[in-house]
Design a protein around this motif. Structure first.
Motif, PDB file in Angstrom:
ATOM      1  N   LEU A 161      -6.005  11.867   5.016  1.00 25.90           N
ATOM      2  CA  LEU A 161      -5.175  12.772   4.202  1.00 25.90           C
ATOM      3  C   LEU A 161      -5.495  14.238   4.476  1.00 25.90           C
ATOM      4  CD1 LEU A 161      -5.069  10.889   0.774  1.00 25.90           C
ATOM      5  CD2 LEU A 161      -3.346  10.917   2.585  1.00 25.90           C
ATOM      6  N   ASP A 162      -6.779  14.550   4.695  1.00 28.27           N
ATOM      7  CA  ASP A 162      -7.151  15.940   4.999  1.00 28.27           C
ATOM      8  C   ASP A 162      -6.510  16.403   6.299  1.00 28.27           C
ATOM      9  OD1 ASP A 162      -8.663  16.430   2.742  1.00 28.27           O
ATOM     10  OD2 ASP A 162     -10.567  15.913   3.695  1.00 28.27           O
ATOM     11  N   LYS A 163      -6.500  15.535   7.300  1.00 25.89           N
ATOM     12  CA  LYS A 163      -5.910  15.918   8.589  1.00 25.89           C
ATOM     13  C   LYS A 163      -4.399  16.085   8.476  1.00 25.89           C
ATOM     14  CE  LYS A 163      -9.650  14.194  11.395  1.00 25.89           C
ATOM     15  NZ  LYS A 163     -10.067  13.399  12.538  1.00 25.89           N
ATOM     16  N   PHE A 164      -3.756  15.276   7.643  1.00 25.86           N
ATOM     17  CA  PHE A 164      -2.329  15.474   7.399  1.00 25.86           C
ATOM     18  C   PHE A 164      -2.099  16.843   6.754  1.00 25.86           C
ATOM     19  CE2 PHE A 164       0.960  15.495   4.101  1.00 25.86           C
ATOM     20  CZ  PHE A 164       2.073  15.458   4.915  1.00 25.86           C
ATOM     21  N   TYR A 165      -2.848  17.108   5.688  1.00 28.91           N
ATOM     22  CA  TYR A 165      -2.723  18.373   4.959  1.00 28.91           C
ATOM     23  C   TYR A 165      -2.940  19.555   5.912  1.00 28.91           C
ATOM     24  CZ  TYR A 165      -3.848  22.154   1.730  1.00 28.91           C
ATOM     25  OH  TYR A 165      -3.880  23.361   1.062  1.00 28.91           O
ATOM     26  N   VAL A 166      -3.992  19.501   6.700  1.00 29.10           N
ATOM     27  CA  VAL A 166      -4.307  20.625   7.592  1.00 29.10           C
ATOM     28  C   VAL A 166      -3.258  20.760   8.698  1.00 29.10           C
ATOM     29  CG1 VAL A 166      -5.992  21.507   9.261  1.00 29.10           C
ATOM     30  CG2 VAL A 166      -6.759  20.652   7.059  1.00 29.10           C
ATOM     31  N   THR A 167      -2.708  19.657   9.155  1.00 27.56           N
ATOM     32  CA  THR A 167      -1.646  19.738  10.156  1.00 27.56           C
ATOM     33  C   THR A 167      -0.460  20.524   9.596  1.00 27.56           C
ATOM     34  OG1 THR A 167      -2.300  17.667  11.233  1.00 27.56           O
ATOM     35  CG2 THR A 167      -0.020  18.399  11.559  1.00 27.56           C
ATOM     36  N   GLN A 226      -0.208   6.434   1.353  1.00 28.39           N
ATOM     37  CA  GLN A 226      -1.461   6.989   1.871  1.00 28.39           C
ATOM     38  C   GLN A 226      -1.807   6.348   3.211  1.00 28.39           C
ATOM     39  OE1 GLN A 226      -4.960   7.302  -0.561  1.00 28.39           O
ATOM     40  NE2 GLN A 226      -3.765   7.739  -2.395  1.00 28.39           N
ATOM     41  N   GLN A 227      -1.640   5.042   3.281  1.00 24.50           N
ATOM     42  CA  GLN A 227      -1.967   4.323   4.514  1.00 24.50           C
ATOM     43  C   GLN A 227      -1.118   4.809   5.679  1.00 24.50           C
ATOM     44  OE1 GLN A 227      -4.545   2.339   4.871  1.00 24.50           O
ATOM     45  NE2 GLN A 227      -4.107   2.152   7.041  1.00 24.50           N
ATOM     46  N   TRP A 228       0.155   5.064   5.416  1.00 23.76           N
ATOM     47  CA  TRP A 228       1.032   5.575   6.474  1.00 23.76           C
ATOM     48  C   TRP A 228       0.520   6.922   6.979  1.00 23.76           C
ATOM     49  CZ3 TRP A 228       3.862   9.716   7.904  1.00 23.76           C
ATOM     50  CH2 TRP A 228       4.773   9.527   8.942  1.00 23.76           C
ATOM     51  N   LEU A 229       0.155   7.798   6.055  1.00 21.11           N
ATOM     52  CA  LEU A 229      -0.366   9.115   6.449  1.00 21.11           C
ATOM     53  C   LEU A 229      -1.661   8.980   7.233  1.00 21.11           C
ATOM     54  CD1 LEU A 229       0.388  11.131   3.188  1.00 21.11           C
ATOM     55  CD2 LEU A 229       1.582  11.305   5.379  1.00 21.11           C
ATOM     56  N   VAL A 230      -2.536   8.075   6.805  1.00 20.46           N
ATOM     57  CA  VAL A 230      -3.810   7.854   7.499  1.00 20.46           C
ATOM     58  C   VAL A 230      -3.554   7.310   8.908  1.00 20.46           C
ATOM     59  CG1 VAL A 230      -5.911   6.433   7.500  1.00 20.46           C
ATOM     60  CG2 VAL A 230      -5.194   7.593   5.404  1.00 20.46           C
ATOM     61  N   GLU A 231      -2.660   6.335   9.015  1.00 23.97           N
ATOM     62  CA  GLU A 231      -2.371   5.744  10.324  1.00 23.97           C
ATOM     63  C   GLU A 231      -1.784   6.758  11.296  1.00 23.97           C
ATOM     64  OE1 GLU A 231       0.198   2.413   9.546  1.00 23.97           O
ATOM     65  OE2 GLU A 231      -1.421   1.261   8.608  1.00 23.97           O
ATOM     66  N   ASN A 232      -1.021   7.698  10.790  1.00 26.08           N
ATOM     67  CA  ASN A 232      -0.334   8.641  11.662  1.00 26.08           C
ATOM     68  C   ASN A 232      -1.038   9.980  11.847  1.00 26.08           C
ATOM     69  OD1 ASN A 232       2.395   7.451  12.551  1.00 26.08           O
ATOM     70  ND2 ASN A 232       2.162   6.831  10.430  1.00 26.08           N
TER      71      ASN A 232
END
Length: 116
Positions: A26-32, A16-22
């Motif tokens: 998590l929502d922004k990862f999902y929407v991307t 989760q932290q990796w996804l947040v850092e990049n």
């Protein structure tokens, strides 16, 4: 909450932290990922000028993201496919998804993916 969103919130803290850092969160990862799938689908449907080139770039970004996710211990193809499933479910129901990122953030995320 869809199954893939639930899955993302239940990931181990380091993933989760990796996804947040990049990606910001998590929502922004999902929407991307959702928007990558949406752009691929609409490009296939609408066939704008030079759509073949655009489609090739979109598919390259999607494949690169799958490989990146594989590299952090997730099944990238499955994650992307599950988010694609959410998009297509929304599409057939004529439902607009909540989009918590700006166009600038989306483009920045795409650049991050291509540079990883």
């Amino acid at each position: 909450m869809t199954e893939i969103k639930k899955y993302l919130t239940e990931l181990p803290e380091n993933k989760q932290q990796w996804l947040v850092e990049n990606f910001g969160n998590l929502d922004k990862f999902y929407v991307t990922v959702y928007l990558i799938i949406k752009n691929e689908h609409l490009t296939e449907l609408e066939k704008p000028d030079r759509y073949e080139e655009r489609l090739q770039v979109i598919k390259q970004v999607k494949k690169k993201l799958e490989c990146i996710l594989d590299g952090i211990g997730l099944n990238g193809e499955d994650v992307v496919a599950d988010i694609a499933s959410d998009y297509f479910e929304d599409y057939v129901q004529y439902k607009e998804s909540y989009c918590p990122i700006t166009n600038e953030e989306f483009v920045a995320n795409i650049r991050k993916i291509t540079n990883m």
